[in-house]
Design a protein around this motif. Sequence first.
Motif, PDB file in Angstrom:
ATOM      1  N   ILE A 183       0.824  -1.145  -0.035  1.00 30.82           N
ATOM      2  CA  ILE A 183       0.088   0.050   0.009  1.00 30.82           C
ATOM      3  C   ILE A 183       0.602   1.341   0.181  1.00 30.82           C
ATOM      4  N   TYR A 184       0.863   2.129  -1.004  1.00 27.02           N
ATOM      5  CA  TYR A 184       1.599   3.531  -1.471  1.00 27.02           C
ATOM      6  C   TYR A 184       1.146   4.739  -0.052  1.00 27.02           C
ATOM      7  N   TRP A 185       1.305   5.148   0.997  1.00 32.21           N
ATOM      8  CA  TRP A 185       0.491   5.890   1.406  1.00 32.21           C
ATOM      9  C   TRP A 185       1.750   7.550   2.142  1.00 32.21           C
ATOM     10  N   ASN A 186       1.489   8.251   1.561  1.00 31.58           N
ATOM     11  CA  ASN A 186       2.231   9.556   2.541  1.00 31.58           C
ATOM     12  C   ASN A 186       3.904   9.257   2.226  1.00 31.58           C
ATOM     13  N   ASP A 187       4.433   8.858   1.106  1.00 35.09           N
ATOM     14  CA  ASP A 187       5.317   8.632   0.626  1.00 35.09           C
ATOM     15  C   ASP A 187       5.847   7.209   1.727  1.00 35.09           C
ATOM     16  N   ARG A 188       4.751   6.506   2.371  1.00 35.85           N
ATOM     17  CA  ARG A 188       5.814   4.923   2.640  1.00 35.85           C
ATOM     18  C   ARG A 188       5.388   4.363   1.918  1.00 35.85           C
ATOM     19  N   ILE A 189       5.867   2.305   1.720  1.00 35.88           N
ATOM     20  CA  ILE A 189       4.948   1.228   1.068  1.00 35.88           C
ATOM     21  C   ILE A 189       4.460   0.959   2.681  1.00 35.88           C
ATOM     22  N   LEU A 190       3.489   0.645   2.758  1.00 38.49           N
ATOM     23  CA  LEU A 190       2.723   0.032   4.023  1.00 38.49           C
ATOM     24  C   LEU A 190       2.236  -1.993   4.244  1.00 38.49           C
ATOM     25  N   ILE A 191       3.105  -2.259   4.571  1.00 35.07           N
ATOM     26  CA  ILE A 191       3.027  -4.161   4.665  1.00 35.07           C
ATOM     27  C   ILE A 191       2.745  -4.256   5.992  1.00 35.07           C
ATOM     28  N   GLU A 192       2.254  -5.477   6.087  1.00 30.60           N
ATOM     29  CA  GLU A 192       1.531  -5.618   7.280  1.00 30.60           C
ATOM     30  C   GLU A 192       2.600  -6.542   8.420  1.00 30.60           C
ATOM     31  N   SER A 193       2.795  -7.446   8.177  1.00 33.33           N
ATOM     32  CA  SER A 193       4.296  -7.763   8.772  1.00 33.33           C
ATOM     33  C   SER A 193       5.677  -8.328   7.987  1.00 33.33           C
ATOM     34  N   LYS A 194       6.513  -7.407   8.380  1.00 39.67           N
ATOM     35  CA  LYS A 194       8.217  -7.871   7.585  1.00 39.67           C
ATOM     36  C   LYS A 194       8.763  -9.190   7.163  1.00 39.67           C
ATOM     37  N   PRO A 195       8.699 -10.395   8.131  1.00 38.25           N
ATOM     38  CA  PRO A 195       8.729 -11.320   7.721  1.00 38.25           C
ATOM     39  C   PRO A 195       8.061 -12.511   7.025  1.00 38.25           C
ATOM     40  N   LYS A 196       6.800 -12.029   7.462  1.00 34.40           N
ATOM     41  CA  LYS A 196       5.523 -12.705   6.422  1.00 34.40           C
ATOM     42  C   LYS A 196       6.322 -12.452   4.687  1.00 34.40           C
ATOM     43  N   HIS A 197       6.128 -11.006   4.546  1.00 34.37           N
ATOM     44  CA  HIS A 197       5.903 -10.376   3.414  1.00 34.37           C
ATOM     45  C   HIS A 197       7.094 -10.625   2.554  1.00 34.37           C
ATOM     46  N   LEU A 198       8.647 -10.080   4.193  1.00 40.97           N
ATOM     47  CA  LEU A 198      10.095 -10.944   3.158  1.00 40.97           C
ATOM     48  C   LEU A 198       9.272 -11.833   2.498  1.00 40.97           C
ATOM     49  N   GLN A 199       9.644 -13.706   3.235  1.00 44.50           N
ATOM     50  CA  GLN A 199       9.061 -14.276   2.772  1.00 44.50           C
ATOM     51  C   GLN A 199       8.519 -14.657   1.287  1.00 44.50           C
ATOM     52  N   HIS A 206       1.529  -4.736  11.121  1.00 43.99           N
ATOM     53  CA  HIS A 206       0.864  -5.599  12.055  1.00 43.99           C
ATOM     54  C   HIS A 206      -0.517  -5.999  11.694  1.00 43.99           C
ATOM     55  N   ASP A 207      -1.397  -4.725  11.560  1.00 43.32           N
ATOM     56  CA  ASP A 207      -3.407  -4.803  11.288  1.00 43.32           C
ATOM     57  C   ASP A 207      -3.895  -4.433  10.034  1.00 43.32           C
ATOM     58  N   ILE A 208      -3.318  -3.918   8.873  1.00 48.78           N
ATOM     59  CA  ILE A 208      -3.813  -3.162   7.859  1.00 48.78           C
ATOM     60  C   ILE A 208      -5.198  -2.950   8.130  1.00 48.78           C
ATOM     61  N   SER A 209      -5.786  -3.551   8.331  1.00 51.16           N
ATOM     62  CA  SER A 209      -7.945  -3.028   8.485  1.00 51.16           C
ATOM     63  C   SER A 209      -7.832  -2.376   9.655  1.00 51.16           C
ATOM     64  N   ALA A 210      -6.976  -2.493  11.190  1.00 45.84           N
ATOM     65  CA  ALA A 210      -7.372  -1.332  12.083  1.00 45.84           C
ATOM     66  C   ALA A 210      -7.002  -0.391  11.818  1.00 45.84           C
ATOM     67  N   TRP A 211      -5.656  -0.552  10.977  1.00 37.75           N
ATOM     68  CA  TRP A 211      -4.835   1.097  10.476  1.00 37.75           C
ATOM     69  C   TRP A 211      -5.786   1.159   9.636  1.00 37.75           C
ATOM     70  N   MET A 212      -6.836   1.295   8.564  1.00 32.57           N
ATOM     71  CA  MET A 212      -7.974   1.641   7.727  1.00 32.57           C
ATOM     72  C   MET A 212      -8.870   2.035   8.750  1.00 32.57           C
ATOM     73  N   ASP A 213      -8.982   1.482   9.948  1.00 34.35           N
ATOM     74  CA  ASP A 213     -10.266   2.026  10.666  1.00 34.35           C
ATOM     75  C   ASP A 213      -9.871   2.999  11.724  1.00 34.35           C
ATOM     76  N   SER A 214      -8.336   3.484  11.826  1.00 38.36           N
ATOM     77  CA  SER A 214      -7.800   4.343  12.949  1.00 38.36           C
ATOM     78  C   SER A 214      -8.181   5.539  12.349  1.00 38.36           C
TER      79      SER A 214
END
Length: 283
Positions: free
Chosen positions: A104-120, A153-161
Amino acid sequence: MVKLVALDIDGTLLNRNGQISGRTLRAVAGLRRAGVEFTLCTGRNLPLVREFAQSMAITLPIAICNGGEVRGVNGEVLERRSIPIELAKEAYRILVKHEALFDIYWNDRILIESKPKHLQRLIDYYRAIKNIDNEYEALLEQEIEAPYMFETHDISAWMDSGEPAAIEKFFVMEHRPERLEAMYDELKKVPGLNVFTSHHTTLEINHVTADKGAGLARIAEAYGVAAEEVAAIGDGMNDVPMFAYAGISVAMGNASDEVKRHARFVTGTNAEDGLAQTLEQWL
């Protein structure tokens, strides 16, 4: 006469080693001495573009995130065409349903949920589309720790925040054609989204008003040049809208046949200095 040249980055400006060739830089310098200016129109976000903009001494605004934003040379936002968060939630729901690998591209960042899982999952994805070695995997590991990578760690919660009012885009990676097609078909049914393939194993999702053509039009307007004085060069389906806008459109030799059909001219591949070949013709 060409007064402004808009360049895609990956597969166009960069060769297969991810570098701008010396021949390209010399051609750019020659055209600039003749009064031609350059800009970048890319799917990348600002942190992933700055290096190339600086090496080319670009002073005009650039279009990033497939035209989701037009940014000034100092990073100021000149135009933004983002996906409102409620619409982004609908796209997110579909991606999760299909167990997609995405950024997810947002505010000059790339958003992911979990670095270890995303990397694998990234390693598995790249293993499926090309031969990668331990060195390449180490580069992926370095990239995921870059300052612009944001683990939530929780994209859904972040979107609802309430923190994000909108996002710039989703970037989806899937090497299995049938799964990519299924996601594409479902996402295309959602009103308000612009969904397209930038590569045969990726999908990009922007707001319906955001594309490289719209971004390039805003840049040309700021620079004071007409569409017929603009040249656009690229290799992906996300470059087609800027082909439609520009007076001169050039597809790279490494582009798909479909992309080439939308361009007035075709040059060599990025492994053959195809960009430099075209620029040298205008010197």
